[in-house]
Design a protein around this motif. Sequence first.
Motif, PDB file in Angstrom:
ATOM      1  N   ALA A 157       0.832  -1.203   0.000  1.00 41.61           N
ATOM      2  CA  ALA A 157       0.000   0.000   0.000  1.00 41.61           C
ATOM      3  C   ALA A 157       0.869   1.256   0.000  1.00 41.61           C
ATOM      4  CB  ALA A 157      -0.936  -0.009   1.200  1.00 41.61           C
ATOM      5  N   SER A 158       1.952   1.245   0.774  1.00 41.58           N
ATOM      6  CA  SER A 158       2.852   2.406   0.800  1.00 41.58           C
ATOM      7  C   SER A 158       3.502   2.612  -0.566  1.00 41.58           C
ATOM      8  CB  SER A 158       3.929   2.220   1.869  1.00 41.58           C
ATOM      9  OG  SER A 158       3.390   2.361   3.154  1.00 41.58           O
ATOM     10  N   LYS A 159       3.939   1.556  -1.184  1.00 44.42           N
ATOM     11  CA  LYS A 159       4.556   1.679  -2.504  1.00 44.42           C
ATOM     12  C   LYS A 159       3.564   2.281  -3.500  1.00 44.42           C
ATOM     13  CE  LYS A 159       6.815  -1.918  -4.025  1.00 44.42           C
ATOM     14  NZ  LYS A 159       7.103  -3.346  -4.287  1.00 44.42           N
ATOM     15  N   ALA A 160       2.339   1.813  -3.474  1.00 41.82           N
ATOM     16  CA  ALA A 160       1.332   2.321  -4.405  1.00 41.82           C
ATOM     17  C   ALA A 160       1.020   3.791  -4.136  1.00 41.82           C
ATOM     18  CB  ALA A 160       0.062   1.479  -4.305  1.00 41.82           C
ATOM     19  N   ILE A 185      13.913   2.827  -3.746  1.00 46.15           N
ATOM     20  CA  ILE A 185      13.125   3.945  -4.270  1.00 46.15           C
ATOM     21  C   ILE A 185      13.971   4.738  -5.252  1.00 46.15           C
ATOM     22  CG2 ILE A 185      11.852   6.054  -3.710  1.00 46.15           C
ATOM     23  CD1 ILE A 185      11.661   4.978  -0.806  1.00 46.15           C
ATOM     24  N   ASP A 186      13.489   4.903  -6.469  1.00 48.69           N
ATOM     25  CA  ASP A 186      14.104   5.778  -7.455  1.00 48.69           C
ATOM     26  C   ASP A 186      13.166   6.950  -7.706  1.00 48.69           C
ATOM     27  OD1 ASP A 186      16.339   4.083  -7.833  1.00 48.69           O
ATOM     28  OD2 ASP A 186      15.190   2.843  -9.231  1.00 48.69           O
ATOM     29  N   HIS A 187      13.754   8.139  -7.815  1.00 49.19           N
ATOM     30  CA  HIS A 187      12.951   9.329  -8.091  1.00 49.19           C
ATOM     31  C   HIS A 187      13.767  10.285  -8.934  1.00 49.19           C
ATOM     32  CE1 HIS A 187      11.160  13.329  -7.332  1.00 49.19           C
ATOM     33  NE2 HIS A 187      10.024  12.637  -7.379  1.00 49.19           N
ATOM     34  N   ASP A 188      13.212  10.695 -10.058  1.00 48.49           N
ATOM     35  CA  ASP A 188      13.869  11.639 -10.964  1.00 48.49           C
ATOM     36  C   ASP A 188      15.267  11.148 -11.339  1.00 48.49           C
ATOM     37  OD1 ASP A 188      14.052  13.953 -12.514  1.00 48.49           O
ATOM     38  OD2 ASP A 188      14.852  15.158 -10.861  1.00 48.49           O
ATOM     39  N   GLY A 189      15.372   9.851 -11.612  1.00 52.19           N
ATOM     40  CA  GLY A 189      16.630   9.281 -12.068  1.00 52.19           C
ATOM     41  C   GLY A 189      17.666   9.037 -10.991  1.00 52.19           C
ATOM     42  N   GLN A 190      17.276   9.144  -9.729  1.00 51.28           N
ATOM     43  CA  GLN A 190      18.229   9.001  -8.629  1.00 51.28           C
ATOM     44  C   GLN A 190      17.680   8.034  -7.588  1.00 51.28           C
ATOM     45  OE1 GLN A 190      18.854  12.489  -5.987  1.00 51.28           O
ATOM     46  NE2 GLN A 190      21.028  12.246  -6.399  1.00 51.28           N
ATOM     47  N   ARG A 191      18.551   7.196  -7.044  1.00 47.32           N
ATOM     48  CA  ARG A 191      18.133   6.304  -5.956  1.00 47.32           C
ATOM     49  C   ARG A 191      18.178   7.075  -4.643  1.00 47.32           C
ATOM     50  NH1 ARG A 191      18.961   0.191  -6.689  1.00 47.32           N
ATOM     51  NH2 ARG A 191      17.320   0.862  -8.129  1.00 47.32           N
ATOM     52  N   MET A 195      11.986   1.136   0.854  1.00 47.59           N
ATOM     53  CA  MET A 195      10.902   0.756   1.743  1.00 47.59           C
ATOM     54  C   MET A 195      11.027  -0.721   2.064  1.00 47.59           C
ATOM     55  SD  MET A 195       7.487   2.663   0.324  1.00 47.59           S
ATOM     56  CE  MET A 195       7.470   4.430   0.007  1.00 47.59           C
ATOM     57  N   LEU A 196      10.579  -1.079   3.261  1.00 47.23           N
ATOM     58  CA  LEU A 196      10.609  -2.457   3.712  1.00 47.23           C
ATOM     59  C   LEU A 196       9.439  -2.683   4.651  1.00 47.23           C
ATOM     60  CD1 LEU A 196      13.225  -2.928   6.570  1.00 47.23           C
ATOM     61  CD2 LEU A 196      12.723  -0.678   5.609  1.00 47.23           C
ATOM     62  N   PRO A 197       9.103  -3.928   4.941  1.00 44.87           N
ATOM     63  CA  PRO A 197       8.016  -4.166   5.894  1.00 44.87           C
ATOM     64  C   PRO A 197       8.418  -3.758   7.307  1.00 44.87           C
ATOM     65  CG  PRO A 197       8.450  -6.108   4.524  1.00 44.87           C
ATOM     66  CD  PRO A 197       9.592  -5.177   4.314  1.00 44.87           C
ATOM     67  N   LEU A 198       7.465  -3.273   8.073  1.00 41.74           N
ATOM     68  CA  LEU A 198       7.690  -2.947   9.479  1.00 41.74           C
ATOM     69  C   LEU A 198       7.605  -4.254  10.270  1.00 41.74           C
ATOM     70  CD1 LEU A 198       8.031  -0.850  11.745  1.00 41.74           C
ATOM     71  CD2 LEU A 198       5.539  -0.602  11.773  1.00 41.74           C
ATOM     72  N   PHE A 199       8.775  -4.755  10.656  1.00 35.49           N
ATOM     73  CA  PHE A 199       8.806  -6.050  11.343  1.00 35.49           C
ATOM     74  C   PHE A 199       9.298  -5.947  12.781  1.00 35.49           C
ATOM     75  CE2 PHE A 199      12.648  -5.509   8.746  1.00 35.49           C
ATOM     76  CZ  PHE A 199      13.643  -5.591   9.712  1.00 35.49           C
ATOM     77  N   GLU A 200       9.562  -4.718  13.260  1.00 36.96           N
ATOM     78  CA  GLU A 200      10.027  -4.545  14.639  1.00 36.96           C
ATOM     79  C   GLU A 200       8.825  -4.251  15.534  1.00 36.96           C
ATOM     80  OE1 GLU A 200      13.814  -2.077  14.750  1.00 36.96           O
ATOM     81  OE2 GLU A 200      13.122  -1.751  12.699  1.00 36.96           O
TER      82      GLU A 200
END
Length: 262
Positions: A157-160, A185-191, A195-200
């Motif tokens: 959901a966060s990715k979307a 995450i890439d944005h405007d040609g830059q990394r 994002m990762l799952p919240l597992f803590e």
Amino acid sequence: MAGGFIWYELMTPDADAASAFYRAVIGWTVEGGGEAAGPVDYRHILRADGGSAGGMLALSADAVAQGAKPAWVPYLHVTDLDAALAAVTAAGGKVLMPVSELPVGRIAMVADPQGVPIYLMTPVPPPGQENAKSDVFSPTAEQRVGWNELASPDLEASKAFYARHFGFQFNEKMPMGEMGDYCFIDHDGQRVGAMLPLFEPGRAALWRLYFRVPSVTAAKAAIENAGGTVMHGPHQVPGDDWIVIATDPQGAEFGIVGALGG
């Protein structure tokens, strides 16, 4: 470009102590505060080269009593703040702080649909610098944020959400076994992060900001000597960098990234 990380803010109940801590760990200086602060104690974080690293908002006693917690919060660039707020609320987010009209632009704080706080900002460039761009984020330069990381309670959901509203792209991922995928995450040609799952268990869903330092070993020692708490690391990440995850003495979580050093 719309959707980019253009500012970072530390919300803290003790701005004087936080200023001293981050000076010791990162090398920043902090301007403002004191008797001249006025009704809102907002300070400017400066790098050693004189550029901006972000801002620091001193949380009032009332804000703390109402539940405000120490935290680092990123600002994302939007071209139309009103339209962005409408889109975020329509997607299930909510407005946490209404629109403020400032000389530097229009800002508002929202919670994304997973409850993660972010600021949205339509900036006003300085006079005569209409093409000025923020440089508070850099994947390589010291004393800047070098990585933006979100552990989400609902990764897909966060990715979307961020892809639709901020132009984030997720072109690669790194499997982490039972912990799920680490999605770059890439944005405007830059990394710019991942994002990762919240597992803590018990950890709040927040953006974690990693500040680049010349020596992670030295920064870790500075964190401990200045009253912070190291939670993880140092450990190596893909490439040559090492990281440490810590909290400052007021409880705001952050990371450091850089060479291991000596």
